[in-house]
Design an enzyme around this catalytic site. Structure first.
Site, PDB file in Angstrom:
ATOM      1  N   ASP A   1       0.849  -1.174   0.000  1.00  0.00           N
ATOM      2  CA  ASP A   1       0.000   0.000   0.000  1.00  0.00           C
ATOM      3  C   ASP A   1       0.891   1.232   0.000  1.00  0.00           C
ATOM      4  OD1 ASP A   1      -2.755   1.234   0.546  1.00  0.00           O
ATOM      5  OD2 ASP A   1      -1.519   2.085   2.141  1.00  0.00           O
TER       6      ASP A   1
ATOM      7  N   ASN B   1      -1.765  12.954  -4.818  1.00  0.00           N
ATOM      8  CA  ASN B   1      -2.832  13.221  -5.786  1.00  0.00           C
ATOM      9  C   ASN B   1      -3.426  14.608  -5.583  1.00  0.00           C
ATOM     10  OD1 ASN B   1      -3.376  11.418  -7.810  1.00  0.00           O
ATOM     11  ND2 ASN B   1      -4.961  10.310  -6.724  1.00  0.00           N
TER      12      ASN B   1
ATOM     13  N   HIS C   1      -4.499  14.504 -10.319  1.00  0.00           N
ATOM     14  CA  HIS C   1      -4.745  13.095 -10.634  1.00  0.00           C
ATOM     15  C   HIS C   1      -3.911  12.599 -11.810  1.00  0.00           C
ATOM     16  CE1 HIS C   1      -7.859  12.385  -7.677  1.00  0.00           C
ATOM     17  NE2 HIS C   1      -8.334  13.591  -7.952  1.00  0.00           N
TER      18      HIS C   1
ATOM     19  N   ASP D   1      -1.802   9.331 -11.511  1.00  0.00           N
ATOM     20  CA  ASP D   1      -1.942   8.226 -12.468  1.00  0.00           C
ATOM     21  C   ASP D   1      -0.593   7.866 -13.090  1.00  0.00           C
ATOM     22  OD1 ASP D   1      -4.637   8.176 -11.933  1.00  0.00           O
ATOM     23  OD2 ASP D   1      -5.257   9.013 -13.878  1.00  0.00           O
TER      24      ASP D   1
ATOM     25  N   ASP E   1      -4.457   2.498  -4.495  1.00  0.00           N
ATOM     26  CA  ASP E   1      -3.002   2.618  -4.332  1.00  0.00           C
ATOM     27  C   ASP E   1      -2.418   1.350  -3.718  1.00  0.00           C
ATOM     28  OD1 ASP E   1      -3.997   2.866  -1.773  1.00  0.00           O
ATOM     29  OD2 ASP E   1      -2.848   4.652  -1.258  1.00  0.00           O
TER      30      ASP E   1
END
Length: 186
Positions: free
Chosen positions: A77, A85, A90, A94, A120
């Site tokens: 994680d 983010n 974003h 990404d 994530d």
């Protein structure tokens, strides 16, 4: 594969050739579409890694077929990813996830399976691997998020939250009855 059918169609009647051509095209298109849909159902669209459902299926198959103690699963994680983010957008998040997927794929063994199992969260199925070996392999992956280059300027980099990881590793239970029990991870 259809060449003999075309020869027969020409011998039987030249009129059949266009009909056979249309039918061949429809069969090809249908098969290609089915493969695309199957890929979309089993892969994450952003990273092109297996998705959680396909990863769960691979774990089940590995547990059923592998010798006791030769399967391990790691879940990783990304800590503070939401901050990254929120601060950089974003599109940058990404790009970071895509790059991390590439790094993980490059660092695992050929037969290991990498999946994106959450926003994530990533999972790796280590086959033919003891829990001790899986821990060593996980150490190679632990620093992967720190080598991601997001193409930032020096000032933006200073404002970026540090990305670290939380990792969990499970080894397959040695007892066959326990191996059939469903593995659960967060």
């Amino acid at each position: 594969a259809l060449a003999p059918v075309f020869v027969i169609a020409i011998d039987y009647s030249i009129v059949m050739l266009p009909l056979l051509g249309v039918t061949s095209f429809l069969v090809y298109y249908s098969a290609r579409n089915a493969l695309r849909q199957q890929h979309e159902a089993t892969h994450d669209p952003l990273t092109m890694l297996l998705n959680r459902r396909a990863f769960d299926q691979r774990i089940d198959i590995a547990l059923e077929s592998a010798p006791p103690g030769s399967v391990a699963v790691m879940v990783m994680d990304l800590d503070r990813f939401k901050e990254l983010n929120d601060r950089l957008g974003h599109a940058t998040g990404d790009a970071a996830l895509k790059r991390l997927a590439e790094i993980m794929q490059a660092r695992v063994r050929k037969d290991d399976i990498v999946a994106r199992i959450g926003g994530d969260e990533f999972g790796i199925l280590f086959s033919g691997c003891s829990i001790t070996s899986a821990r060593r392999l996980a150490e190679l992956l632990r620093l992967a998020p720190t080598v991601i280059s997001l193409g930032r300027t020096r000032s933006a980099s200073a404002a970026t939250p540090a990305t670290s990881t939380t990792m969990s590793i499970w080894g397959a239970p040695p007892c066959a009855a326990d191996r059939r029990a469903r593995w659960r991870y967060p």
